[in-house]
Structure formats: C-alpha cells, structure tokens
Design a protein around this motif. Structure first.
Motif, mmCIF file in Angstrom:
data_model
loop_
_atom_site.group_PDB
_atom_site.id
_atom_site.type_symbol
_atom_site.label_atom_id
_atom_site.label_comp_id
_atom_site.label_asym_id
_atom_site.label_seq_id
_atom_site.Cartn_x
_atom_site.Cartn_y
_atom_site.Cartn_z
ATOM 1 N N MET A 30 0.831 -1.206 0.000
ATOM 2 C CA MET A 30 0.000 0.000 0.000
ATOM 3 C C MET A 30 0.868 1.260 0.000
ATOM 4 N N GLU A 31 2.140 1.066 -0.352
ATOM 5 C CA GLU A 31 3.110 2.165 -0.488
ATOM 6 C C GLU A 31 3.357 2.911 0.814
ATOM 7 N N LYS A 32 3.296 2.167 1.908
ATOM 8 C CA LYS A 32 3.717 2.715 3.202
ATOM 9 C C LYS A 32 5.145 2.224 3.440
ATOM 10 N N LYS A 33 6.042 3.147 3.670
ATOM 11 C CA LYS A 33 7.434 2.767 3.927
ATOM 12 C C LYS A 33 7.488 1.979 5.245
ATOM 13 N N THR A 34 7.917 0.737 5.160
ATOM 14 C CA THR A 34 7.819 -0.160 6.313
ATOM 15 C C THR A 34 9.165 -0.830 6.603
ATOM 16 N N LEU A 35 9.476 -0.903 7.889
ATOM 17 C CA LEU A 35 10.672 -1.630 8.340
ATOM 18 C C LEU A 35 10.214 -2.783 9.222
ATOM 19 N N LEU A 36 10.646 -3.983 8.881
ATOM 20 C CA LEU A 36 10.367 -5.135 9.739
ATOM 21 C C LEU A 36 11.615 -5.426 10.569
ATOM 22 N N VAL A 37 11.440 -5.409 11.879
ATOM 23 C CA VAL A 37 12.563 -5.614 12.788
ATOM 24 C C VAL A 37 12.451 -7.011 13.389
ATOM 25 N N ASN A 123 12.504 7.618 8.592
ATOM 26 C CA ASN A 123 12.444 7.133 7.202
ATOM 27 C C ASN A 123 11.248 6.231 6.929
ATOM 28 N N TYR A 124 10.472 5.933 7.975
ATOM 29 C CA TYR A 124 9.407 4.937 7.803
ATOM 30 C C TYR A 124 8.037 5.425 8.269
ATOM 31 N N ASP A 125 6.999 4.898 7.605
ATOM 32 C CA ASP A 125 5.627 5.109 8.086
ATOM 33 C C ASP A 125 5.314 4.100 9.191
ATOM 34 N N PHE A 126 5.807 2.870 8.986
ATOM 35 C CA PHE A 126 5.539 1.803 9.955
ATOM 36 C C PHE A 126 6.821 1.039 10.278
ATOM 37 N N ILE A 127 6.975 0.732 11.553
ATOM 38 C CA ILE A 127 8.011 -0.217 11.956
ATOM 39 C C ILE A 127 7.290 -1.350 12.690
#
Ligand code: ATP
Ligand code: MG
Length: 258
Positions: A30-37, A123-127
């Motif tokens: 959905m074009e949300k900048k996301t980081l998976l930790v 840098n992210y919308d979601f982490i």
C-alpha cells in the motif's frame, strides 16, 4: 508520524512471525514505507523474507553498540532492502547466547532497541517488530520501543493461557519505560470456521479484550504456512489466496486505527 507496532505473545507458534511478515508486506504494497525488525533469535522473519543467514552484523550487534556509535549512518548499514520497494528488514541471525548477560551489564538495558530505532524511524511510516516466544530482556526492549502491541492469538485450546502474564508485563512497561504503550489489538489467527473450538476462542478473546479485537480474522491456510519456505510474503506467493486477502484487510484496519 511513524507507528511502531510490536507483535507479542510469549506463547510459541501463535502467528507472530506470520503476522509480522505479511502485515509488513501488505503495508508496503500500500506504499507505506515499512521496516520489519526481527527481534527473535529464531530469525524466522528474516528467513521468511528470503534472506540466508547468518549476516556479518545483525540486530544483536546493533543492540550492543556503544551509545557514541548509535547514529543514523551506522544503523542504516544494518538494514537490508527486500524484493519489495517499500519494505526493509532489520535482520537477526544469531543465537542469543551471551546477549542477555551482556545487556544486563549495560545501562538503560531495556531502552537499547528504542534508542537504535530512534535513529532511523523518520524514514518509515511503519516499523513492525517480531518478538520471541518469551518474556525476557528482548521482549522488554520490544515493548519499550513500541507505540502499540498487536497480540496474535491462535484459535486453539489453551489460547488464553499466559495472556494475563503478558498483559501484566505490558502494564509494568507502561508504568516504567514506556507510559505511551497502547494495545493495538488482539488478532485471531489460524481460525477454522468448521471448528466449534475456534468459535469458542473467538468469543473468549472478545470478552477479554472487548473492542480491542481486530475485525479481520486470519484463517488457517496452507498457503500461509508454505510461503516462508519460498522466502516470500503471502502477497508475493499467492496474491489471491484467502490469507493474502485477509492480511491486506488487516493492513487497512491498522491504517484506520490511527
Ligand atoms: P514463535 O513463537 O516460534 O516465534 P510465532 O508465534 O512466530 O512462533 P508463526 O511462526 O508465525 O508463529 O506460526 C507458527 C506456525 O504456524 C508456522 O509453521 C506457520 O507457518 C504456521 N502458521 C501461522 N499462521 C498460519 C495460518 N493462518 N494458517 C496456517 N498456518 C499458519
Ligand atoms: Mg516467530
């Protein structure tokens, strides 16, 4: 504003990793900048995104960096690009041996992850943070770094066992290192509509969490369990499967929760 959501449940095999990988991929789609930790030494999120382990440096090295080295340039070096343009991974690949002991000697040991993520969160919308099936120092770091907790609950016998302990840990973190920590919601996973037991667990969870239960329910689906062996999130493995559709619905619900 970046939202940091942690999947937590000290019960093993309830769908934390499956939810992290697939919700992260759905948000990225959905074009949300996301980081998976990946904060679980089992490294299932890392492998589920198709990465071979081990890495030369991973999240454990980041957690043990001296404060003077925790800056955006240094932390950026740990992050891996994935096959999805909007999705990055903070990988994990190493046994926990020694880490807990090493962290115990650190000052502010519960805040290490929060400190590390602070440097890159803009840098992210979601982490999204995947966590281990335990309530240890790693979990405390996860809960201290997060804005909210998503609690996957497998629709099985004993599903609610241990939940009081988790909720108590969340309360303790709220009273100490992270007063803003919220409950994002409980997520029913591996639901089988043919089973009365699944229906019963769904009822019990609604009674426990009242309005804090996601409307989206994740069904039991073979495709969801196969996708990690191809190193892909479900939307890349089989975009029209029930699991893919539900994780997209979950992403919409998370967006609306804002
Ligand atoms: P752990 O506590 O070990 O980290 P977990 O809570 O991260 O486990 P997962 O690894 O996501 O749980 O799921 C446990 C197992 O169940 C995995 O083999 C996964 O592929 C499978 N699984 C997860 N969700 C589903 C689903 N909706 N349908 C079918 N299989 C599923
Ligand atoms: Mg896991």
């Amino acid at each position: 504003m970046t939202r940091i959501i942690a999947a937590c449940n000290q019960k093993g095999g309830v769908g934390k990793t499956t939810t992290c990988v697939n919700l992260a991929a759905a948000l990225a789609a959905m074009e949300k900048k996301t980081l998976l930790v990946d904060m679980d030494p089992q490294a299932n999120s890392t492998q589920g995104l198709g990465f071979d382990i081990p890495f030369e440096e991973d999240i454990y090295d980041a957690l043990l960096l001296p404060d003077s080295e925790v800056n955006p340039e240094r932390i950026q070096k740990f992050l891996q690009k994935t096959s999805m343009a909007y999705l990055d991974l903070f990988p994990c690949s190493r046994s926990l041996a020694g880490l807990e002991v090493q962290l115990i000697q650190e000052e502010k040991r519960d805040r290490r992850l929060a400190h590390v993520l602070d440097t890159v969160k803009k840098n992210y919308d979601f982490i999204l943070i995947d966590s281990p099936p335990s309530l240890n120092i790693l979990t405390l770091n996860v809960l201290t770094a997060a804005d909210s907790v998503l609690i996957p609950i497998q629709c099985e016998y004993y599903a609610l066992q241990g939940l009081a302990e988790l909720l108590n840990t969340i309360r303790l973190v709220q009273q100490s290192t992270n007063p803003h920590l919220a409950i994002e919601g409980a997520l029913l996973t591996m639901y089988d509509s043919r089973l009365n037991l699944s229906k019963q667990v769904a009822e019990d969870v609604k009674n426990t969490f009242s309005e804090k239960v996601f409307k989206t329910i994740i069904p039991r689906s073979v495709k969801l369990s196969e996708a990690p062996s191809f190193g892909k999130p479900i939307i890349l493995y089989d975009a029209i499967s029930a699991g893919a559709v539900r994780y997209m619905e979950l992403a919409k619900e998370v967006l609306n929760n804002d």
